[in-house]
Motif scaffolding. Structure first.
Motif, PDB file in Angstrom:
ATOM      1  N   LEU B 300      73.762  32.762  56.906  1.00 24.40           N
ATOM      2  CA  LEU B 300      74.594  32.218  55.834  1.00 24.40           C
ATOM      3  C   LEU B 300      75.759  31.440  56.408  1.00 24.40           C
ATOM      4  O   LEU B 300      76.103  30.358  55.925  1.00 24.40           O
ATOM      5  CB  LEU B 300      75.095  33.368  54.958  1.00 24.40           C
ATOM      6  CG  LEU B 300      75.710  32.971  53.624  1.00 24.40           C
ATOM      7  CD1 LEU B 300      74.663  32.364  52.746  1.00 24.40           C
ATOM      8  CD2 LEU B 300      76.320  34.192  52.950  1.00 24.40           C
ATOM      9  N   GLU B 301      76.345  31.992  57.466  1.00 26.92           N
ATOM     10  CA  GLU B 301      77.466  31.286  58.111  1.00 26.92           C
ATOM     11  C   GLU B 301      77.033  29.941  58.650  1.00 26.92           C
ATOM     12  O   GLU B 301      77.782  28.969  58.609  1.00 26.92           O
ATOM     13  CB  GLU B 301      77.964  32.115  59.290  1.00 26.92           C
ATOM     14  CG  GLU B 301      79.086  33.044  58.993  1.00 26.92           C
ATOM     15  CD  GLU B 301      79.400  33.890  60.221  1.00 26.92           C
ATOM     16  OE1 GLU B 301      79.617  33.300  61.299  1.00 26.92           O
ATOM     17  OE2 GLU B 301      79.382  35.115  60.093  1.00 26.92           O
ATOM     18  N   LEU B 302      75.813  29.917  59.193  1.00 28.27           N
ATOM     19  CA  LEU B 302      75.328  28.649  59.749  1.00 28.27           C
ATOM     20  C   LEU B 302      75.031  27.635  58.665  1.00 28.27           C
ATOM     21  O   LEU B 302      74.703  26.494  58.976  1.00 28.27           O
ATOM     22  CB  LEU B 302      74.046  28.903  60.559  1.00 28.27           C
ATOM     23  CG  LEU B 302      74.213  29.629  61.882  1.00 28.27           C
ATOM     24  CD1 LEU B 302      72.866  29.722  62.576  1.00 28.27           C
ATOM     25  CD2 LEU B 302      75.176  28.888  62.772  1.00 28.27           C
ATOM     26  N   GLY B 303      75.066  28.089  57.431  1.00 30.54           N
ATOM     27  CA  GLY B 303      74.894  27.139  56.347  1.00 30.54           C
ATOM     28  C   GLY B 303      73.465  26.960  55.892  1.00 30.54           C
ATOM     29  O   GLY B 303      73.142  25.997  55.199  1.00 30.54           O
ATOM     30  N   LYS B 304      72.589  27.898  56.234  1.00 32.06           N
ATOM     31  CA  LYS B 304      71.209  27.756  55.780  1.00 32.06           C
ATOM     32  C   LYS B 304      71.108  28.174  54.315  1.00 32.06           C
ATOM     33  O   LYS B 304      71.862  29.025  53.853  1.00 32.06           O
ATOM     34  CB  LYS B 304      70.296  28.664  56.617  1.00 32.06           C
ATOM     35  CG  LYS B 304      70.403  28.367  58.081  1.00 32.06           C
ATOM     36  CD  LYS B 304      69.114  28.669  58.801  1.00 32.06           C
ATOM     37  CE  LYS B 304      69.280  28.360  60.281  1.00 32.06           C
ATOM     38  NZ  LYS B 304      68.046  28.161  60.983  1.00 32.06           N
ATOM     39  N   HIS B 305      70.134  27.560  53.637  1.00 30.52           N
ATOM     40  CA  HIS B 305      69.929  27.889  52.229  1.00 30.52           C
ATOM     41  C   HIS B 305      68.706  28.762  52.111  1.00 30.52           C
ATOM     42  O   HIS B 305      67.604  28.330  52.400  1.00 30.52           O
ATOM     43  CB  HIS B 305      69.708  26.605  51.415  1.00 30.52           C
ATOM     44  CG  HIS B 305      70.896  25.711  51.433  1.00 30.52           C
ATOM     45  ND1 HIS B 305      72.046  25.986  50.738  1.00 30.52           N
ATOM     46  CD2 HIS B 305      71.128  24.547  52.084  1.00 30.52           C
ATOM     47  CE1 HIS B 305      72.938  25.036  50.960  1.00 30.52           C
ATOM     48  NE2 HIS B 305      72.404  24.152  51.766  1.00 30.52           N
ATOM     49  N   PHE B 306      68.910  29.982  51.693  1.00 28.91           N
ATOM     50  CA  PHE B 306      67.759  30.865  51.544  1.00 28.91           C
ATOM     51  C   PHE B 306      68.093  31.927  50.527  1.00 28.91           C
ATOM     52  O   PHE B 306      69.236  32.101  50.128  1.00 28.91           O
ATOM     53  CB  PHE B 306      67.385  31.511  52.884  1.00 28.91           C
ATOM     54  CG  PHE B 306      68.482  32.328  53.501  1.00 28.91           C
ATOM     55  CD1 PHE B 306      69.479  31.733  54.253  1.00 28.91           C
ATOM     56  CD2 PHE B 306      68.516  33.704  53.334  1.00 28.91           C
ATOM     57  CE1 PHE B 306      70.483  32.487  54.818  1.00 28.91           C
ATOM     58  CE2 PHE B 306      69.512  34.462  53.901  1.00 28.91           C
ATOM     59  CZ  PHE B 306      70.503  33.851  54.649  1.00 28.91           C
TER      60      PHE B 306
END
Lengths: 415, 478
Positions: B300-306
């Motif tokens: 989530l921190e890395l900005g992935k959308h899942f």
């Protein structure tokens, strides 16, 4: 008529509000309701069967639409329609046989012409039917003397023929209703006694020192196991509790009351325990035309585990659960999603699940399906009140109980 | 493998000479420490006994109540401290069978030495007679009353034991860290009694603490490995160190173990695992695993959308705690119970699972229900990734979940929280035909697992015995 409509409305309301639960209760109520509908139906002079079929279809459409997931309702509607068609065919067939010989001798009588078109259609149907039925020596030998021996009233001539024709028709129409209602009574009786008939087969499948796994609670399974116990077979049962309804607890209590050694396990332990189990016996909500099973949620997991460990997976069900429909996308179309309160306490999570905030897309969704679909390749055996069957045989059973015209229960719009 | 045949005769010759040397050293050690009372000579031959022997002795500590005083007769495989095990010893390296609780004699013996008064449950499932099952509810008050009387048990150890008993600490990593920190405290306050050797006495003390922990709750495999490590470090202490130096060295060892094997290992696992998460993924997890939670938060921190699907089951319902934390961080979650996995698996793209341990035949030993989730994922062709630190690996093998497991409290099954009218199973203990079974662990077969993510990299399940064998003695624990 009005009180029948009131009954229908009452039943529809109960189905919509899920006040009637379980295929047994729904099937029974449907059958009784349709019996009342038929007995109060006014019969026209021609095409009585068509009128009956229309009336039943009209009511059936409402019932099915009230709770499409309760497949037993649709099954019974289609059974009744099939009964009407069968009775109609069989009554016209006997009438044809009687009239067939008189048609030749009374050609010159003018009063017959009105009846001929109707008769010829029925005659064609009867003829088609008799050719479909495999000719046996007995039928061939019986047909000839019957048509030769029985003197029919029409063979007496003149006006009395016309009168006796209409009297005959009245007789036939009353007879049709009577036959149909008798058949429906038989159907109701079958629904009531399906458990006994299934349980009679229990002794063949359960021997000594067996370990049986079951899931949740099914009345059919309970009676099946108790019947085996009464014949003094010693076996142990693992009952998976069947969250989120926990009906497994109820079943365990009942089995223990009958003296069966029972162990209650959680659903997550099914894979762990199934390696020590000889047989899995579960009930079903409905059996579909391809042999697939609509069952309470979690049973697909049990079926997969049973396949992995090569444990026979047996489904016990009464024949009123047999549905002539093919399951297209059953997880979505034949499923009920229930309230999240079974799984989550609303206290902590209510703001996350709120559709009002977060712009209409809440962070948290809770999924609580009521049913599961088990594909036919995972099922080893169906035990119904007509005996044990393979999943690949189910389509033949359906041909016995249902007609192809009734798959879509829609009242034909009068054009 | 190639030098086996050629070096075998040489190894046997040196072993005889080594054995003679060991015996002489033993005699000298015995003479020096003949005052050591209460310690059986078979287990403690001073510093001459190599770490591996202590290791072998301590291996079955996960289920034995006798502590380090091994009763198994030591074979003639005493060797000098060598870096690589010679052939003979390696063959006898079969893990010692654990204590089986259907052996009445051993159970009685263990009971006499027990600190916690446990009464065995009345109605036990036949299939699980070899596992302990005690009546719950009486132990905690009993132990609390004894708090000020238990001299041999250090207070921090006692506290952690109580936390295990009540279920306040759960999860492989948490339990292991709590135990090691308690041991660190105990070592800090430890002082060698007069006329006793530090190594032997401290090992005995640690052994008694371990027995106490086992009585509170059977050891997890991560804890067992950590104990093995600690005992090997104690045994490897050079004799030249003073007591305070030895103690501080041990404490720093413990710190290093926690840091390297758990904290940094978790970070490495998280780094590896986020490479497997793509945008638009729907990830499923079961229960509550600390590593998997870290993976999700880092992604989530890395900005992935899942999206995340949390699957939960009775009776622990630990998925709810995980759900709380994930939703608080703003992750889009779906929550369901284990029966609905067939329904939800259609949407899922990856399954991330935690593990209590991975065994040498590739079987994943973890919270009960994991096998069902992995099976369903396999049926729907969804890849299953198991995230497990390497210190949790074990050389044991297991085929099913029955041979070794932990039996939880059966009353929890009959009582469903929030359903007051569900009282069908009240007074279940009165009925001799009815038993309730509450399993804690289950064994997931290796063919359901696509990949295991450890701090040594991402491996298939078949590589676990290689890791156990190659890295066990040196790298795994140091």
């Amino acid at each position: 008529m009005p009180d029948v409509q009131a009954l229908v409305n009452d039943f529809v309301l109960k189905l919509k509000r899920r006040k009637i639960e379980g295929s047994h209760a729904s099937a029974r109520h449907t059958a009784e309701l349709l019996r009342s509908v038929i007995s109060q139906q006014r019969m026209p002079h021609t095409n009585q069967a068509g009128a009956l079929i229309d009336a039943v279809k009209a009511v059936g459409e409402q019932l099915i639409a009230a709770n499409p997931v309760e497949l037993a309702v649709g099954n019974i509607v289609r059974r009744v329609l099939h009964i009407i068609r069968e009775e109609d065919l069989s009554s016209t067939a006997t009438a044809i046989e009687g009239l067939g010989l008189s048609a030749g001798s009374d050609d010159d009588d003018e009063g017959q012409h009105v009846d001929h078109p109707a008769l010829s259609a029925a005659a064609l149907a009867a003829a088609a039917r008799s050719t479909l039925r495999a000719p046996s020596l007995q039928t061939l030998l019986e047909d000839i003397p019957r048509s030769a021996v029985t003197p029919q009233p029409p063979s007496s001539g003149g006006d009395s023929e016309g009168k006796s024709k209409s009297a005959d028709k009245n007789l036939r129409s009353r007879k049709l209703k009577h036959d149909v209602i008798e058949a429906i009574n038989e159907l109701i009786q079958d629904i009531d006694t399906c458990h006994e008939q299934v349980s009679e087969q229990a002794v063949e499948h359960i021997h000594q020192n067996e370990v049986i796994l079951t899931f949740g609670r099914s009345r059919t399974v309970k009676e099946f196991l108790c019947a085996a116990k009464e014949k003094n077979r010693s076996f142990r049962v693992f009952v998976a509790e069947g969250a989120p309804r926990y009906q497994g607890h109820v079943l365990a209590k009942e089995l223990v009351g009958k003296g069966i050694q029972t162990t209650v396990i959680t659903d997550s332990a099914v894979f762990a325990m199934i390696s020590r189990v000889n047989m899995v016996i579960v009930g079903a909500h409905a059996i579909m035309a391809n042999g697939g099973v609509i069952a309470p949620v979690g049973i697909n997991m049990v079926a997969l585990a049973a396949q992995r460990h090569a444990v026979p997976f047996v489904v016990v069900a009464g024949s009123h659960k047999l549905c002539p429909l093919y399951p297209h996308n059953p997880e979505v179309l034949l499923n009920d999603l229930k309230s999240p309160s079974d799984l989550l306490d609303f206290g902590e999570f209510s703001d996350c699940m709120d559709f009002g905030s977060h712009g209409g897309s809440p962070l948290l969704h809770v999924v609580n399906p009521a049913f599961d679909y088990v594909p036919p390749k995972l099922v080893s055996l169906f035990i119904t009140d007509t005996g044990g069957h393979n999943p690949s045989y189910v389509y033949r059973l359906i041909a016995d109980y249902y007609s192809a015209d009734d798959l879509v229960v829609k009242r034909r719009s009068t054009s | 493998m190639q030098n086996e045949g050629t070096s075998k005769p040489q190894k046997q010759k040196t072993s005889k000479a080594e054995r003679r040397a060991i015996q002489e050293a033993q005699r000298a050690a015995k003479a020096a420490a003949k005052e050591a009372g209460g310690v059986k000579p078979s287990a403690s031959s001073g510093g001459a006994v190599p770490a591996l022997k202590q290791g072998k002795v301590a291996k079955p500590s996960s289920q034995r109540k006798d502590g380090p005083q091994v009763t198994a007769p030591v074979t003639s495989s005493e060797k000098k401290v060598v870096d690589r095990l010679p052939e003979k010893d390696r063959k006898k390296d079969v893990p010692h069978p654990r204590m089986q609780f259907d052996d009445k004699h051993r159970v009685e013996k263990a009971k006499r030495r027990a600190v916690v008064n446990q009464s065995e449950a009345r109605s036990r499932v036949e299939l699980f007679r070899h596992l302990p099952q005690y009546i719950r509810g009486t132990q905690l008050p009993d132990l609390e009353s004894k708090f000020f009387q238990l001299d041999p048990i250090h207070p921090s150890v006692y506290k952690v034991g109580l936390q295990y008993l009540s279920g306040d600490i759960s999860g492989g990593n948490a339990r292991c860290i709590a135990m090691l920190l308690a041991f660190k405290e105990a070592i800090k306050d430890y002082s060698t009694p007069p006329e006793k050797a530090l190594v032997r006495d401290l090992t005995a003390k640690i052994g008694s603490y371990v027995s106490f922990f086992i009585e509170c709750r059977p050891l997890s495999i991560s804890m067992g490995n950590a104990i093995k490590f600690l005992k090997s470090r104690i045994a490897k202490l050079p004799h030249t160190l003073s007591e305070s130096e030895a103690k501080s060295s041990l404490q720093s060892d413990i710190d290093r173990f926690i840091n390297e094997k758990i904290v940094i290992a978790d970070k490495v696992i998280v780094r590896h695992a986020v490479t497997k998460i793509r945008d638009g993924d729907v990830l499923l997890t079961y229960g509550s695993s600390s590593v998997v939670e870290m993976i999700f938060l880092y992604a989530l921190e890395l900005g992935k959308h899942f999206r995340v699907v949390v699957v939960d089951s009775r009776p622990k319902l630990d998925g709810q705690a995980l759900l709380c934390r994930l939703v608080a961080k703003g992750l889009n979650c779906t929550y369901t119970h284990i029966n609905a996995i067939s329904y939800i698996m259609h949407e899922v793209t990856r399954v991330f699972l935690g593990a209590s341990s991975v065994l040498s035949n590739g079987t994943v030993y973890s919270r009960v229900g994991t096998a069902c989730v992995a099976m369903a994922a396999h049926a729907f062709q969804v890849p299953v990734l198991v995230c497990c630190e390497a210190y949790k690996f074990h050389e044991r093998v297991q085929l099913d979940s029955i041979c070794s497991n932990e039996l939880g409290d059966p009353d929890v099954i009959s009582k469903v929280p929030g359903w007051k009218d569900l009282n069908h199973l009240d007074n279940w203990a009165d009925n001799e035909n009815l038993q309730l079974l509450n399993l804690t662990y289950d064994a997931t077969p290796s063919d359901y697992v696509s990949m295991i993510i450890t701090d040594y990299g991402m491996l298939p399940p078949t590589s676990v015995p290689v890791l156990v064998r190659e890295y066990r003695r040196e790298h795994l624990w140091i």
